[in-house]
Design a protein around this motif. Structure first.
Motif, PDB file in Angstrom:
ATOM      1  N   SER A 196      85.686 -23.109 133.078  1.00  0.00           N
ATOM      2  CA  SER A 196      85.204 -21.940 132.452  1.00  0.00           C
ATOM      3  C   SER A 196      85.793 -21.669 131.168  1.00  0.00           C
ATOM      4  N   ALA A 197      86.619 -22.806 130.574  1.00  0.00           N
ATOM      5  CA  ALA A 197      87.420 -22.631 129.306  1.00  0.00           C
ATOM      6  C   ALA A 197      86.312 -22.942 128.306  1.00  0.00           C
ATOM      7  N   GLU A 198      86.791 -22.363 126.856  1.00  0.00           N
ATOM      8  CA  GLU A 198      85.745 -22.677 125.853  1.00  0.00           C
ATOM      9  C   GLU A 198      86.483 -23.444 124.855  1.00  0.00           C
ATOM     10  N   GLU A 199      86.057 -24.645 124.280  1.00  0.00           N
ATOM     11  CA  GLU A 199      86.960 -25.324 123.227  1.00  0.00           C
ATOM     12  C   GLU A 199      86.009 -25.225 122.140  1.00  0.00           C
ATOM     13  N   THR A 200      86.668 -25.358 120.971  1.00  0.00           N
ATOM     14  CA  THR A 200      85.754 -25.110 119.768  1.00  0.00           C
ATOM     15  C   THR A 200      86.049 -26.515 118.959  1.00  0.00           C
ATOM     16  N   ALA A 201      84.865 -26.804 118.053  1.00  0.00           N
ATOM     17  CA  ALA A 201      84.926 -27.953 117.302  1.00  0.00           C
ATOM     18  C   ALA A 201      84.850 -27.694 115.823  1.00  0.00           C
ATOM     19  N   ALA A 202      84.730 -28.511 114.759  1.00  0.00           N
ATOM     20  CA  ALA A 202      84.568 -28.151 113.500  1.00  0.00           C
ATOM     21  C   ALA A 202      83.101 -27.684 113.521  1.00  0.00           C
ATOM     22  N   ALA A 203      82.777 -26.978 112.353  1.00  0.00           N
ATOM     23  CA  ALA A 203      81.522 -26.285 112.132  1.00  0.00           C
ATOM     24  C   ALA A 203      80.590 -27.396 111.621  1.00  0.00           C
ATOM     25  N   PRO A 204      79.254 -27.701 111.852  1.00  0.00           N
ATOM     26  CA  PRO A 204      78.216 -28.484 111.513  1.00  0.00           C
ATOM     27  C   PRO A 204      78.449 -28.674 109.933  1.00  0.00           C
ATOM     28  N   SER A 205      78.080 -29.826 109.457  1.00  0.00           N
ATOM     29  CA  SER A 205      78.294 -30.195 108.268  1.00  0.00           C
ATOM     30  C   SER A 205      76.374 -30.376 107.454  1.00  0.00           C
ATOM     31  N   PRO A 206      76.200 -29.762 106.562  1.00  0.00           N
ATOM     32  CA  PRO A 206      74.744 -29.847 106.100  1.00  0.00           C
ATOM     33  C   PRO A 206      74.691 -31.157 104.949  1.00  0.00           C
ATOM     34  N   SER A 207      73.605 -31.506 105.095  1.00  0.00           N
ATOM     35  CA  SER A 207      73.323 -32.705 104.182  1.00  0.00           C
ATOM     36  C   SER A 207      73.378 -32.232 102.673  1.00  0.00           C
ATOM     37  N   VAL A 208      72.984 -31.144 102.500  1.00  0.00           N
ATOM     38  CA  VAL A 208      73.138 -30.218 101.151  1.00  0.00           C
ATOM     39  C   VAL A 208      73.917 -29.015 101.357  1.00  0.00           C
ATOM     40  N   THR A 209      74.518 -28.789 100.228  1.00  0.00           N
ATOM     41  CA  THR A 209      75.471 -27.784 100.121  1.00  0.00           C
ATOM     42  C   THR A 209      74.801 -26.509  99.958  1.00  0.00           C
ATOM     43  N   ARG A 210      73.705 -26.514  99.184  1.00  0.00           N
ATOM     44  CA  ARG A 210      73.066 -25.095  98.898  1.00  0.00           C
ATOM     45  C   ARG A 210      71.645 -25.368  99.150  1.00  0.00           C
ATOM     46  N   PRO A 211      70.873 -25.374 100.396  1.00  0.00           N
ATOM     47  CA  PRO A 211      69.350 -25.679 100.450  1.00  0.00           C
ATOM     48  C   PRO A 211      68.707 -24.957  99.585  1.00  0.00           C
TER      49      PRO A 211
END
Length: 487
Positions: free
Chosen positions: A34-49
């Motif tokens: 039942s525990a929820e663990e977090t990871a780093a946010a996904p990285s986009p291939s372009v900064t400002r699409p």
């Protein structure tokens, strides 16, 4: 305590300290489903699409076990699954997405699983918010070059997408045509060398091709003017009047300092027979006459004495730093110009315009100039320092005018197809709204040099140059000289 007891106690203490690590190492992670663990946010291939651009979101949900992960997008107050994939034990994922709106919020979720009796809790990344970016495309080049020379054109598309195709197009008056397809570098730039041929104006624009879903996009136009080798003179309109109050000593000094070829100035007589600088029929626009002489606020300068005229503030209307500038006399004007010429080592010619009512006033102004500076005019009427201008041709018909040899300047602000001068005027000045190459050629065939006014702004100056004029009358001497490639 015996030595043996002390050893037992020490071992017990060490066991308590290191037991959690040992248990993880030996038996795997002790986690609750039942525990929820977090990871780093996904990285986009372009900064400002770009809107509608396809790109990737990648990252890791955490190593340990192969399992299903879901890409979620926040919409209408809730996280909604949009894609799913199975990741290996590395936890690495990569989703291909489209920037469908100006703001999107993404995260990746790995539901909890039981793998061979071991619980792997739900894991979820931090959210990643991406803002869509509009496309911007520019085409840059010098405003003017000599006809026959090459011009370096810089194309730029933002946001930068290395390898994107940029199409350079030109229009010389017959519609847009492709010049070249170029490939942008890592900064979004590409360059092209274009060789001009004839005198004239050529427009350019850049079209970026479709790229990974981002639509094709055409940028604004830019123009280069190819000008001829014959010099085009610069005439300072009421002095350097963009930067100083018009028809004042500072405006005339600046015109000499900026190396104008001519200074155009407007003279009118006062009630006591003096001559002052003023363009309008009254003082309201360029002085504080409405405050100082409210009962004569619309009166002609012919209704003021010189002392009254010189009590007016002729600078505050333009900017506070010019407060207290006076309306100059003809004597002050000539003295100031001569002093500036000696200081800057530059000779300037004068276009003396009568803002008057009769040939008699023109005659009086001519005689005044001759009395003050006899060497500025000649009976041959060629390359005089002072030449005379009026909107009314009849103003040149004062008694004895035919014997003066004065150089005359005609002014045309209305179309007149039947107009013929046959060498009577040294110059003909055409309003910019009438200007075209055929009209310039017509007056030149009649023996006159041709000028135009008001050439305000670089584009207006260059339009006049490609039309073939001899002079441009402008309020910004320095910018005009730069545009006309004068050193």
């Amino acid at each position: 305590m015996s030595p043996y007891a002390r050893v037992v106690a020490l071992l017990a203490t060490l066991t308590m300290i290191f037991w959690p690590v040992a248990s993880v190492s030996a038996f795997g992670p002790a986690r609750s489903a039942s525990a929820e663990e977090t990871a780093a946010a996904p990285s986009p291939s372009v900064t400002r699409p770009i809107l509608q651009e396809t790109f990737t979101l990648s990252g890791s949900i955490g190593s340990g076990v192969s399992r299903v992960v879901r890409l979620q997008r926040y919409h209408d107050g809730d996280w909604q699954a949009v894609q799913r994939q199975v990741v290996a034990t590395s936890g690495r994922y990569s989703f291909t997405v489209v920037q469908s709106s100006w703001r999107t919020r993404w995260r990746v979720l790995a539901p909890g699983i039981d793998d061979r009796g071991q619980d792997w809790p739900e894991r979820v990344t931090e959210p990643r918010t991406l803002f869509g970016q509009p496309q911007a495309v520019t085409t840059s080049m010098p405003r003017s070059v000599r006809a026959g020379s090459a011009v370096r054109i810089t194309l730029f598309a933002a946001p930068a997408r290395p390898g994107r195709v940029l199409t350079l197009q030109r229009d010389s008056g017959r519609g847009w045509a492709k010049v070249a397809d170029l490939t942008s570098d890592a900064t979004g730039h590409a360059t092209y060398a274009f060789r001009t041929r004839d005198v004239g104006k050529t427009r350019f624009r850049t079209v970026v091709r479709e790229h990974h879903g981002a639509p094709a996009f055409a940028g604004p136009t830019a123009a280069v003017y190819a000008i001829g080798n014959r010099p085009v003179g610069v005439m300072a309109w009421r002095g350097d009047s963009l930067n100083y109050p018009e028809n004042t000593l500072d405006a005339f000094r600046s015109a000499v300092r900026q190396r104008a070829d001519f200074i155009e100035m407007d003279f009118q007589p006062t009630a006591d027979g003096e001559w002052v600088l003023l363009h309008d029929d009254d003082f309201r626009r360029t002085t504080d006459v409405e405050t100082r002489f409210p009962d004569r606020r619309t009166a002609s300068p012919r209704e003021f004495t010189l002392a009254e005229v010189q009590s007016l503030d002729a600078g505050s209307w333009m900017a506070p730093q010019f407060r207290g500038v006076r309306v100059p006399t003809i004597e002050e004007t000539f003295d100031a110009i001569e002093t500036a010429e000696r200081l800057h080592g530059h000779r300037v010619r004068l276009v003396v315009e009568l803002k008057g009512e009769s040939a008699a006033e023109m005659g009086a102004l001519y005689r005044k100039v001759v009395s003050l500076r006899p060497g500025w005019v000649s009976r041959t009427g060629h390359d005089d320092k002072a030449i005379f201008m009026s909107f009314e041709a009849s103003h040149f018909d004062f008694p004895g005018a035919e014997r003066t040899g004065m150089e005359k300047v005609a002014v045309k602000d209305e179309p007149d197809p039947a107009d013929v001068h046959d060498g009577a005027f040294a110059q003909v000045h055409i309003h910019t709204r009438l200007l075209d190459a055929a009209l310039v050629d017509r007056y030149r065939r009649q023996g006159a040099e041709v000028g135009t006014w008001p050439a305000v702004g670089t584009a207006s100056v260059l339009r006049a140059a490609v039309a073939g004029v001899d002079y441009v009358t402008t309020d910004d001497v320095a910018s005009a000289r730069k545009a006309l490639l004068q050193r």
